[in-house]
Write a protein that holds these residues in place. Sequence first.
Motif, PDB file in Angstrom:
ATOM      1  N   ARG A 164      -0.046  -3.917  11.445  1.00 43.16           N
ATOM      2  CA  ARG A 164      -0.049  -4.033  12.912  1.00 43.16           C
ATOM      3  C   ARG A 164       0.661  -5.299  13.377  1.00 43.16           C
ATOM      4  O   ARG A 164       1.200  -5.338  14.476  1.00 43.16           O
ATOM      5  CB  ARG A 164      -1.481  -3.988  13.448  1.00 43.16           C
ATOM      6  N   ARG A 165       0.658  -6.342  12.547  1.00 35.46           N
ATOM      7  CA  ARG A 165       1.366  -7.557  12.958  1.00 35.46           C
ATOM      8  C   ARG A 165       2.774  -7.622  12.368  1.00 35.46           C
ATOM      9  O   ARG A 165       3.460  -8.646  12.464  1.00 35.46           O
ATOM     10  CB  ARG A 165       0.562  -8.815  12.659  1.00 35.46           C
ATOM     11  N   GLY A 166       3.214  -6.517  11.732  1.00 36.48           N
ATOM     12  CA  GLY A 166       4.589  -6.441  11.254  1.00 36.48           C
ATOM     13  C   GLY A 166       4.861  -7.157   9.954  1.00 36.48           C
ATOM     14  O   GLY A 166       5.996  -7.538   9.668  1.00 36.48           O
ATOM     15  N   ALA A 167       3.826  -7.343   9.128  1.00 34.76           N
ATOM     16  CA  ALA A 167       4.018  -7.987   7.820  1.00 34.76           C
ATOM     17  C   ALA A 167       4.962  -7.137   6.974  1.00 34.76           C
ATOM     18  O   ALA A 167       4.973  -5.910   7.090  1.00 34.76           O
ATOM     19  CB  ALA A 167       2.676  -8.130   7.109  1.00 34.76           C
ATOM     20  N   PRO A 168       5.756  -7.769   6.116  1.00 31.38           N
ATOM     21  CA  PRO A 168       6.680  -6.972   5.312  1.00 31.38           C
ATOM     22  C   PRO A 168       5.970  -6.099   4.293  1.00 31.38           C
ATOM     23  O   PRO A 168       4.885  -6.426   3.818  1.00 31.38           O
ATOM     24  CB  PRO A 168       7.547  -8.021   4.602  1.00 31.38           C
ATOM     25  N   ALA A 169       6.604  -4.960   4.001  1.00 28.27           N
ATOM     26  CA  ALA A 169       6.197  -4.127   2.874  1.00 28.27           C
ATOM     27  C   ALA A 169       7.116  -4.481   1.712  1.00 28.27           C
ATOM     28  O   ALA A 169       8.329  -4.564   1.886  1.00 28.27           O
ATOM     29  CB  ALA A 169       6.334  -2.652   3.226  1.00 28.27           C
ATOM     30  N   VAL A 170       6.542  -4.727   0.547  1.00 31.73           N
ATOM     31  CA  VAL A 170       7.317  -5.120  -0.625  1.00 31.73           C
ATOM     32  C   VAL A 170       7.076  -4.081  -1.711  1.00 31.73           C
ATOM     33  O   VAL A 170       5.927  -3.769  -2.030  1.00 31.73           O
ATOM     34  CB  VAL A 170       6.891  -6.513  -1.142  1.00 31.73           C
ATOM     35  N   THR A 171       8.165  -3.531  -2.276  1.00 29.38           N
ATOM     36  CA  THR A 171       8.005  -2.496  -3.298  1.00 29.38           C
ATOM     37  C   THR A 171       8.564  -2.951  -4.641  1.00 29.38           C
ATOM     38  O   THR A 171       9.459  -3.794  -4.702  1.00 29.38           O
ATOM     39  CB  THR A 171       8.706  -1.179  -2.893  1.00 29.38           C
ATOM     40  N   ALA A 196      10.679   2.264  -2.340  1.00 33.35           N
ATOM     41  CA  ALA A 196      11.273   1.799  -1.081  1.00 33.35           C
ATOM     42  C   ALA A 196      11.929   2.949  -0.320  1.00 33.35           C
ATOM     43  O   ALA A 196      11.823   3.042   0.906  1.00 33.35           O
ATOM     44  CB  ALA A 196      12.294   0.704  -1.354  1.00 33.35           C
ATOM     45  N   SER A 197      12.589   3.850  -1.051  1.00 32.69           N
ATOM     46  CA  SER A 197      13.324   4.934  -0.391  1.00 32.69           C
ATOM     47  C   SER A 197      12.395   5.945   0.276  1.00 32.69           C
ATOM     48  O   SER A 197      12.826   6.725   1.118  1.00 32.69           O
ATOM     49  CB  SER A 197      14.240   5.643  -1.388  1.00 32.69           C
ATOM     50  N   GLY A 198      11.111   5.925  -0.099  1.00 31.35           N
ATOM     51  CA  GLY A 198      10.161   6.844   0.516  1.00 31.35           C
ATOM     52  C   GLY A 198       9.606   6.368   1.848  1.00 31.35           C
ATOM     53  O   GLY A 198       8.911   7.108   2.534  1.00 31.35           O
ATOM     54  N   ILE A 199       9.911   5.129   2.223  1.00 34.33           N
ATOM     55  CA  ILE A 199       9.346   4.554   3.446  1.00 34.33           C
ATOM     56  C   ILE A 199      10.394   4.593   4.559  1.00 34.33           C
ATOM     57  O   ILE A 199      11.483   4.042   4.408  1.00 34.33           O
ATOM     58  CB  ILE A 199       8.875   3.107   3.199  1.00 34.33           C
ATOM     59  N   ASP A 200      10.036   5.254   5.646  1.00 36.03           N
ATOM     60  CA  ASP A 200      10.945   5.383   6.795  1.00 36.03           C
ATOM     61  C   ASP A 200      10.467   4.541   7.958  1.00 36.03           C
ATOM     62  O   ASP A 200       9.277   4.514   8.262  1.00 36.03           O
ATOM     63  CB  ASP A 200      10.984   6.845   7.276  1.00 36.03           C
ATOM     64  N   GLY A 201      11.380   3.886   8.622  1.00 38.71           N
ATOM     65  CA  GLY A 201      11.071   3.243   9.891  1.00 38.71           C
ATOM     66  C   GLY A 201      10.162   2.043   9.801  1.00 38.71           C
ATOM     67  O   GLY A 201       9.423   1.753  10.741  1.00 38.71           O
ATOM     68  N   TYR A 202      10.183   1.353   8.671  1.00 35.17           N
ATOM     69  CA  TYR A 202       9.401   0.121   8.538  1.00 35.17           C
ATOM     70  C   TYR A 202      10.183  -0.805   7.615  1.00 35.17           C
ATOM     71  O   TYR A 202      10.744  -0.358   6.612  1.00 35.17           O
ATOM     72  CB  TYR A 202       8.002   0.396   7.966  1.00 35.17           C
ATOM     73  N   PRO A 203      10.218  -2.119   7.922  1.00 37.31           N
ATOM     74  CA  PRO A 203      11.000  -3.032   7.080  1.00 37.31           C
ATOM     75  C   PRO A 203      10.431  -3.153   5.664  1.00 37.31           C
ATOM     76  O   PRO A 203       9.236  -3.380   5.497  1.00 37.31           O
ATOM     77  CB  PRO A 203      10.926  -4.373   7.830  1.00 37.31           C
ATOM     78  N   PRO A 218       3.423 -15.108   1.772  1.00 40.18           N
ATOM     79  CA  PRO A 218       2.082 -14.518   1.701  1.00 40.18           C
ATOM     80  C   PRO A 218       1.837 -13.538   2.844  1.00 40.18           C
ATOM     81  O   PRO A 218       2.551 -13.545   3.842  1.00 40.18           O
ATOM     82  CB  PRO A 218       1.157 -15.725   1.801  1.00 40.18           C
ATOM     83  N   GLY A 219       0.825 -12.691   2.665  1.00 43.06           N
ATOM     84  CA  GLY A 219       0.406 -11.787   3.738  1.00 43.06           C
ATOM     85  C   GLY A 219       1.142 -10.470   3.793  1.00 43.06           C
ATOM     86  O   GLY A 219       0.969  -9.694   4.731  1.00 43.06           O
ATOM     87  N   ALA A 220       1.949 -10.155   2.772  1.00 41.57           N
ATOM     88  CA  ALA A 220       2.688  -8.886   2.751  1.00 41.57           C
ATOM     89  C   ALA A 220       1.805  -7.765   2.190  1.00 41.57           C
ATOM     90  O   ALA A 220       0.768  -8.007   1.580  1.00 41.57           O
ATOM     91  CB  ALA A 220       3.950  -9.029   1.901  1.00 41.57           C
ATOM     92  N   VAL A 221       2.256  -6.531   2.406  1.00 41.65           N
ATOM     93  CA  VAL A 221       1.638  -5.367   1.773  1.00 41.65           C
ATOM     94  C   VAL A 221       2.546  -4.980   0.606  1.00 41.65           C
ATOM     95  O   VAL A 221       3.722  -4.673   0.801  1.00 41.65           O
ATOM     96  CB  VAL A 221       1.499  -4.193   2.763  1.00 41.65           C
ATOM     97  N   TRP A 222       2.002  -5.037  -0.612  1.00 38.86           N
ATOM     98  CA  TRP A 222       2.772  -4.768  -1.821  1.00 38.86           C
ATOM     99  C   TRP A 222       2.500  -3.353  -2.303  1.00 38.86           C
ATOM    100  O   TRP A 222       1.346  -2.939  -2.384  1.00 38.86           O
ATOM    101  CB  TRP A 222       2.398  -5.765  -2.920  1.00 38.86           C
ATOM    102  N   LEU A 223       3.554  -2.629  -2.644  1.00 37.62           N
ATOM    103  CA  LEU A 223       3.427  -1.278  -3.180  1.00 37.62           C
ATOM    104  C   LEU A 223       4.017  -1.249  -4.580  1.00 37.62           C
ATOM    105  O   LEU A 223       5.207  -1.538  -4.761  1.00 37.62           O
ATOM    106  CB  LEU A 223       4.197  -0.264  -2.330  1.00 37.62           C
ATOM    107  N   VAL A 224       3.186  -0.921  -5.556  1.00 44.77           N
ATOM    108  CA  VAL A 224       3.646  -0.797  -6.937  1.00 44.77           C
ATOM    109  C   VAL A 224       3.388   0.640  -7.372  1.00 44.77           C
ATOM    110  O   VAL A 224       2.247   1.046  -7.568  1.00 44.77           O
ATOM    111  CB  VAL A 224       2.936  -1.799  -7.862  1.00 44.77           C
ATOM    112  N   GLY A 225       4.476   1.398  -7.509  1.00 45.63           N
ATOM    113  CA  GLY A 225       4.358   2.798  -7.893  1.00 45.63           C
ATOM    114  C   GLY A 225       4.991   3.122  -9.225  1.00 45.63           C
ATOM    115  O   GLY A 225       4.881   4.247  -9.703  1.00 45.63           O
ATOM    116  N   CYS A 226       5.679   2.146  -9.820  1.00 45.28           N
ATOM    117  CA  CYS A 226       6.429   2.429 -11.056  1.00 45.28           C
ATOM    118  C   CYS A 226       6.080   1.511 -12.225  1.00 45.28           C
ATOM    119  O   CYS A 226       5.963   1.979 -13.345  1.00 45.28           O
ATOM    120  CB  CYS A 226       7.932   2.323 -10.789  1.00 45.28           C
TER     121      CYS A 226
END
Length: 201
Positions: free
Chosen positions: A63-70, A76-83, A118-126
């Motif tokens: 909601r505060r626009g924190a980065p998504a890190v993959t 990364a290619s699965g995420i649309d419309g978000y930095p 700090p404060g990012a949302v991290w996605l680890v799928g691989c």
Amino acid sequence: MNHADPVEAESYRVLRSRLDLSTLPPLTRAVTERVIYATADFDYVTDLVCDEAALAAGLAALRRGAPAVTDAVTVASGIDGYPVICKAADSLAARLARTANITVSAAAVRLAFSASGPGAVWLVGCAPAALAEIMAREVEPALVIGVPAGFVGAADAKDALRRSGLPALTNVSEKGGPPVAVAAFEALLGMARDLEEEAHA
């Protein structure tokens, strides 16, 4: 959730006719349903390990626009419309991996933390190694969606993440992968957007 898509709406109707998740806390339910919707795998009901407070922290970060890190381009290619920050394909990551004698995914985490802070949302799928690096680097995440798939090290890495005390969403088994990471993220992002719309209504 966007009900404008009739196939998605019907998929959720079928899912809910087979499985009642209404007793789950709201964010846990949204994430669990989205993962099952994306994978058609009902085992995720018991395989996912959701922590409502951790999911709420992730939602607040989005909601505060924190980065998504993959950890990988496929996530990364699965995420649309978000930095999204993804350093896995950077030549610098390959160079750092060689010089530091670490995996490219671990090198990508180091580079991504420099970019995100700090404060990012991290996605680890691989890459289980990316989870190990997140824990070792003390990246101070808002949330780690840690669901790498694989027979070598994936379940152990997810177990270590759960024991780390970091705010996390994981699963217990060897399965997972980019579609699961993206689905969990989409569930939270959809809720964040719904809350924004309500705030401006």
